[in-house]
Design an enzyme around this catalytic site. Structure first.
Site, PDB file in Angstrom:
ATOM      1  N   GLU A  49       0.874  -1.180   0.000  1.00 55.83           N
ATOM      2  CA  GLU A  49       0.000   0.000   0.000  1.00 55.83           C
ATOM      3  C   GLU A  49       0.908   1.226   0.000  1.00 55.83           C
ATOM      4  O   GLU A  49       1.678   1.425   0.942  1.00 55.83           O
ATOM      5  CB  GLU A  49      -0.859   0.036   1.277  1.00 55.83           C
ATOM      6  CG  GLU A  49      -2.217  -0.568   1.164  1.00 55.83           C
ATOM      7  CD  GLU A  49      -3.047  -0.330   2.435  1.00 55.83           C
ATOM      8  OE1 GLU A  49      -2.836   0.665   3.153  1.00 55.83           O
ATOM      9  OE2 GLU A  49      -3.880  -1.205   2.715  1.00 55.83           O
ATOM     10  N   ASP A  60      -6.056   9.080  10.016  1.00 53.33           N
ATOM     11  CA  ASP A  60      -4.728   8.637  10.446  1.00 53.33           C
ATOM     12  C   ASP A  60      -4.361   9.134  11.833  1.00 53.33           C
ATOM     13  O   ASP A  60      -4.665  10.274  12.189  1.00 53.33           O
ATOM     14  CB  ASP A  60      -3.671   9.093   9.432  1.00 53.33           C
ATOM     15  CG  ASP A  60      -3.646   8.166   8.229  1.00 53.33           C
ATOM     16  OD1 ASP A  60      -3.893   8.632   7.104  1.00 53.33           O
ATOM     17  OD2 ASP A  60      -3.432   6.956   8.451  1.00 53.33           O
TER      18      ASP A  60
HETATM   19  O1  LIG Z   1      -1.411   2.057  10.546  1.00 48.85           O
HETATM   20  P1  LIG Z   1      -2.080   0.777  10.977  1.00 48.85           P
HETATM   21  O2  LIG Z   1      -2.770   0.936  12.328  1.00 48.85           O
HETATM   22  O3  LIG Z   1      -1.177  -0.423  10.899  1.00 48.85           O
HETATM   23  O4  LIG Z   1      -3.281   0.511   9.911  1.00 48.85           O
HETATM   24  C1  LIG Z   1      -3.012   0.284   8.502  1.00 48.85           C
HETATM   25  C2  LIG Z   1      -3.035   1.611   7.861  1.00 48.85           C
HETATM   26  O5  LIG Z   1      -1.809   2.265   8.140  1.00 48.85           O
HETATM   27  C3  LIG Z   1      -3.242   1.755   6.362  1.00 48.85           C
HETATM   28  O6  LIG Z   1      -4.014   0.745   5.780  1.00 48.85           O
HETATM   29  C4  LIG Z   1      -3.851   3.104   6.293  1.00 48.85           C
HETATM   30  C5  LIG Z   1      -3.131   4.271   6.260  1.00 48.85           C
HETATM   31  N1  LIG Z   1      -3.970   5.327   6.330  1.00 48.85           N
HETATM   32  C6  LIG Z   1      -5.280   4.867   6.448  1.00 48.85           C
HETATM   33  C7  LIG Z   1      -6.491   5.540   6.600  1.00 48.85           C
HETATM   34  C8  LIG Z   1      -7.666   4.802   6.710  1.00 48.85           C
HETATM   35  C9  LIG Z   1      -7.600   3.366   6.672  1.00 48.85           C
HETATM   36  C10 LIG Z   1      -6.366   2.655   6.526  1.00 48.85           C
HETATM   37  C11 LIG Z   1      -5.222   3.443   6.430  1.00 48.85           C
END
Ligand SMILES: O=P(O)(O)OC[C@@H](O)[C@@H](O)c1c[nH]c2ccccc12
Length: 269
Positions: A49, A60
């Protein structure tokens, strides 16, 4: 057939769960992002990603917010991120790349401008966290035109909207493990197993889970429940911890190696 479909078909045959790291593109700079992507692939990433830095990342937590600020200080735009994807494929990235962007950068650059570039740059999927699926027709139209999968998020609170969301999905469905924003956490949504089963009952697509997964215990727990695991903040935090090393040519490889070691422990290798 899209590279994402092939990847999940192969993983299913091998009964393996996909490891899907998230990194903010351009954090701390473009060339480091390229090296990180290659290192993530070497470390076992099955998809990546690639986050487009944005000034108002409402979903975030502080770790990814800070990463966005560092990348924005380098003036990294959504066009630059698509360029990074292209360079990464030319440099040997053979796994699917998912563009992760809030809706505004897409809107500002124009879907009709971006999608042809995304397709040429080897981007296989797109996630737009702040675009309600009911308003995603235009994005999904362009996705279909360019064989790019539209991957919606479904949250534990989605309940009766799970059906409408997953029926518009392609590639896979992204199940958010908890309420709130991204970031490492100890606890997840209470009935996470029930939630994932409910999503599974509504789609034939692979389901992946993300939000808060930051150590090997959590990784193993969710590997039993989903077809893929997204890990973002804890990786981005490890990049942040190694910025000092990454900034100096003499210690750069030590910084990359520290990140490699962290991923190895996360995956339990
Ligand atoms: O950061 P985490 O808690 O490991 O979660 C994944 C996330 O970073 C990635 O999928 C993501 C980054 N920004 C987001 C905003 C909404 C949903 C998901 C995301």
């Amino acid at each position: 057939m899209n590279l994402i479909d092939q990847t999940f078909a192969e993983l299913k045959k091998e009964q393996q769960t996909a490891f899907i790291p998230f990194i903010t593109a351009g954090d701390p700079d473009v060339s480091t992002t390229l090296d990180l992507m290659l290192q993530l692939q070497r470390s076992g990433a099955n998809l990546i990603e690639l986050g487009v830095p944005y000034s108002d990342p409402l979903a975030d937590g502080p770790v990814i917010q800070q990463a966005s600020i560092r990348a924005l200080n380098n003036n990294v735009t959504i066009l630059d991120v698509i360029g990074i994807a292209n360079q990464a494929k030319e440099a040997g990235i053979g796994i699917p790349l998912i563009l992760f962007t809030y809706y505004n950068p897409l809107l500002q650059a124009g879907l009709e401008n971006l999608f042809p570039l995304m397709s040429k740059s080897g981007i296989d999927g797109i996630i737009v966290p702040d675009l309600p699926v009911e308003e995603s027709d235009k994005v999904r139209f362009h996705c279909e035109q360019y064989n790019i999968h539209y991957i919606p998020l479904v949250a534990p609170t989605s309940q009766e909207r799970i059906g409408p969301i997953v029926e518009r999905a392609s590639g896979f469905v992204y199940c958010v493990s908890s309420l709130g924003v991204t970031g490492q956490r100890k606890n997840f949504y209470g009935d996470i197993e029930e939630f994932l089963l409910k999503v599974r009952d509504n789609t034939h697509l692979p389901i992946i889970v993300g939000f808060g997964i930051s150590d090997n215990n959590q990784y193993r727990r969710f590997s039993e429940l989903a077809d893929g695991i997204v890990v973002g903040s804890t990786i981005v935090h490890t990049v942040e911890e190694n910025l000092g090393l990454l900034k100096q040519p003499t210690t750069y490889s030590q910084g990359i190696n520290n990140i490699r070691e962290f991923i190895s422990h996360l995956l339990g290798n």
